[in-house]
Scaffold this active site. Structure first.
Site, PDB file in Angstrom:
ATOM      1  N   GLY A 102       0.598  -7.833  -3.599  1.00  0.00           N
ATOM      2  CA  GLY A 102       0.159  -9.123  -2.954  1.00  0.00           C
ATOM      3  C   GLY A 102       0.243  -8.921  -1.329  1.00  0.00           C
ATOM      4  O   GLY A 102      -0.516  -9.239  -0.581  1.00  0.00           O
ATOM      5  N   ASN A 103       1.178  -8.157  -0.828  1.00  0.00           N
ATOM      6  CA  ASN A 103       1.633  -7.897   0.245  1.00  0.00           C
ATOM      7  C   ASN A 103       0.492  -6.990   1.017  1.00  0.00           C
ATOM      8  O   ASN A 103       0.194  -7.171   2.184  1.00  0.00           O
ATOM      9  CB  ASN A 103       2.874  -7.427   0.619  1.00  0.00           C
ATOM     10  CG  ASN A 103       4.076  -8.421   0.679  1.00  0.00           C
ATOM     11  OD1 ASN A 103       3.878  -9.610   1.056  1.00  0.00           O
ATOM     12  ND2 ASN A 103       4.934  -8.251  -0.163  1.00  0.00           N
ATOM     13  N   LYS A 134      13.005 -17.060  -8.689  1.00  0.00           N
ATOM     14  CA  LYS A 134      11.992 -16.400  -7.840  1.00  0.00           C
ATOM     15  C   LYS A 134      11.542 -17.070  -6.694  1.00  0.00           C
ATOM     16  O   LYS A 134      11.018 -18.181  -6.618  1.00  0.00           O
ATOM     17  CB  LYS A 134      10.711 -16.214  -8.564  1.00  0.00           C
ATOM     18  CG  LYS A 134       9.589 -15.633  -7.909  1.00  0.00           C
ATOM     19  CD  LYS A 134       9.654 -14.106  -7.690  1.00  0.00           C
ATOM     20  CE  LYS A 134       8.558 -13.545  -6.745  1.00  0.00           C
ATOM     21  NZ  LYS A 134       8.825 -12.067  -6.627  1.00  0.00           N
ATOM     22  N   LYS A 169       4.352  -9.727 -11.398  1.00  0.00           N
ATOM     23  CA  LYS A 169       2.941  -9.024 -11.714  1.00  0.00           C
ATOM     24  C   LYS A 169       3.015  -7.571 -12.156  1.00  0.00           C
ATOM     25  O   LYS A 169       2.075  -7.187 -12.965  1.00  0.00           O
ATOM     26  CB  LYS A 169       1.955  -8.880 -10.245  1.00  0.00           C
ATOM     27  CG  LYS A 169       2.309  -8.009  -9.236  1.00  0.00           C
ATOM     28  CD  LYS A 169       1.230  -6.773  -9.078  1.00  0.00           C
ATOM     29  CE  LYS A 169       1.677  -5.895  -8.179  1.00  0.00           C
ATOM     30  NZ  LYS A 169       2.990  -5.610  -7.821  1.00  0.00           N
ATOM     31  N   LYS A 175       9.022  -2.899 -10.466  1.00  0.00           N
ATOM     32  CA  LYS A 175       8.294  -1.792 -10.611  1.00  0.00           C
ATOM     33  C   LYS A 175       8.800  -0.698 -11.273  1.00  0.00           C
ATOM     34  O   LYS A 175       7.886  -0.200 -12.407  1.00  0.00           O
ATOM     35  CB  LYS A 175       7.925  -1.247  -9.258  1.00  0.00           C
ATOM     36  CG  LYS A 175       7.153  -2.237  -8.521  1.00  0.00           C
ATOM     37  CD  LYS A 175       6.953  -1.528  -7.007  1.00  0.00           C
ATOM     38  CE  LYS A 175       6.897  -2.936  -5.850  1.00  0.00           C
ATOM     39  NZ  LYS A 175       6.187  -3.809  -6.145  1.00  0.00           N
TER      40      LYS A 175
END
Lengths: 311, 311
Positions: free
Chosen positions: A6-7, A124, A208, A270
């Site tokens: 998103g960044n 979060k 995500k 990740k």
């Protein structure tokens, strides 16, 4: 299956202004079009951190006048705005290359368990930073806030485990029909199943990268690529002895993760995502930066996690 | 092809609170599931007036702090939130009937001409009412506002003609794969095509009934149904001699429209939409209320416009 951060889709300062988002997404879609031109079928997902933070803050500022927007609705909204920008810019990047490949973006939900421990312990951080006095007030309203470094206090929300991408059949049907498909943006709209009502959105955010691993498994992807802002996962990140991880097995990567080599909320999920994907599907998971995806899949750069030792 | 009104998907007071929207959409989806159970393949579109008004107002209230949300982005956002609610509640209504029919919701754009006269003369009132002093200030910022009755001033935005549903191929692919498809919500995200950039969203709203007629033509629908809050289009609406229109030809309906029988921004565009559809496709267009759709298509109630005189 390709997951974008998103960044990577907002301005360099992390503010998700509309023009900055379009510009950043256009750059990313140039890389995606390159993959399509090499013959890959692509399912795309994306983060939405800066975007969902903006929407949540906007909703809070207007809450006295306009009905507030629940967090799951904010997440849904980012699927549409990012999806629209992907449609526009990827259409253009494909047209520039003379590739008549259609693109579709789905509104898509991710099933989570209502008894996920994440709901009891929101962890979060999202949205803006506030001063302690404002955080205290919002805690009285039932929200969770925590002091995070020098910038102040930040809201904590539940981040439950993704269980199933509910709208994966639509993604699969579009993929089969030859589309590049955008699905499960922002990890998907967090949704629980209740006996009387059926599916209902819940206020949470889903990682995500973990959703990407799940969707990759559901659509039977050959490879999962997590695109980030570094070329590879790194051992000793930020130390003089830092060096990138190239080919690695799922077992080796799990050991490194358990030794604390990867930061929570950053490289950690990740690494977990590519490891899960490789374990469950016996295919390869890749972590690399967007411009290097094609090279990384070919084995030249990036981190590639294998279900067994590479030959 | 079925078009639902945006007002039909908000609370009775016109305020689009999240719970009210879900409840209203659940009622509507019960009727849609009934159509599916009768064997119809359904493409669904919907209005978004109250929803987009809320988002625009929210964005204005927060504009000093968070980058403002352009109008086309607000429209996109309503596609996701309404789409999510349709997915949830239609899934449930179909499951209750034991129908294993999947549902998909698309982020979808509608092409408009950059030189559409609508851009020079904004005419569509949206969002909140304000006092004259505030309207005067916003006019200085380049917006168009007009005094509308006793409630005050309201913003006017461009409402260009829909030219093409850009994401219709995805709708068609999903329909072919057996899905109920939600597409072109709120008339679709208004989008122009520019030489250098390709497709770009523009600040406007598109009449959802006119887009529905276009999408119905593009997906080769057998019938276009505009669902509204009255049983049929009415002659002499609001007068003692008022009576509903049943079967009518496109020519007869055009004559009645030219005589001023149908209000702008209300029954007018609905009549125009079904007339266009019937003229272009030689199929039948229907105006009726949501619970009566099946009966209206069968010819028992509602307004049915025919390309030629009904036998």
């Amino acid at each position: 299956m390709l997951a974008l951060g998103g960044n990577a889709m907002s301005g360099a300062d992390g503010v998700a202004r509309p023009d900055d988002q379009r510009e950043a997404i256009a750059v990313a879609m140039d890389s995606v079009a390159e993959l399509v031109s090499e013959g890959h079928e692509v399912v795309l997902t994306h983060g939405n951190g800066p975007q969902v933070g903006n929407l949540l803050y906007t909703s809070e500022l207007a809450a006295g006048v306009v009905p507030p927007t629940p967090l799951d609705w904010c997440g849904a909204q980012t699927q549409a705005t990012i999806g629209m920008l992907v449609l526009d810019t990827l259409d253009q990047a494909l047209a520039t290359r003379g590739l008549p490949v259609p693109v579709a973006a789905l509104v898509s939900r991710t099933l989570v368990a209502e008894d996920d421990p994440g709901f009891a312990k929101p962890s979060k951080p999202i949205g803006r930073y506030v001063q302690q006095s404002e955080a205290a007030l919002l805690v009285e309203h039932g929200q969770h806030w925590r002091e995070i470094g020098a910038r102040g206090w930040r809201r904590l929300v539940a981040s439950p485990e993704p269980v199933r991408c509910l709208d994966f059949p639509a993604a699969k049907a579009l993929l089969t029909a030859g589309f590049v498909v955008v699905c499960s943006g922002g990890g998907g709209i967090p949704t629980v199943r209740r006996e009387a009502e059926g599916y209902v959105g819940v206020e949470a955010v889903i990682d995500k990268d973990l959703t990407a691993a799940l969707l990759a498994e559901q659509v039977l992807a050959d490879v999962l690529v997590i695109a980030t802002d570094v070329e590879a996962a790194v051992l000793g990140f930020g130390t003089p002895g830092a060096h990138p991880i190239g080919d690695v097995t799922t077992e080796e990567l799990r050991t490194l993760a358990s030794e604390g080599h990867f930061a929570d909320g950053s490289m950690g999920p990740k690494v977990e995502a590519v490891t899960r994907f490789a374990e469950r599907t016996r295919n390869i998971g890749v972590i690399t930066s967007l411009p290097l995806i094609a090279q990384a899949v070919a084995g030249a750069v990036g981190t590639r996690v294998h279900p067994v030792s590479p030959a």
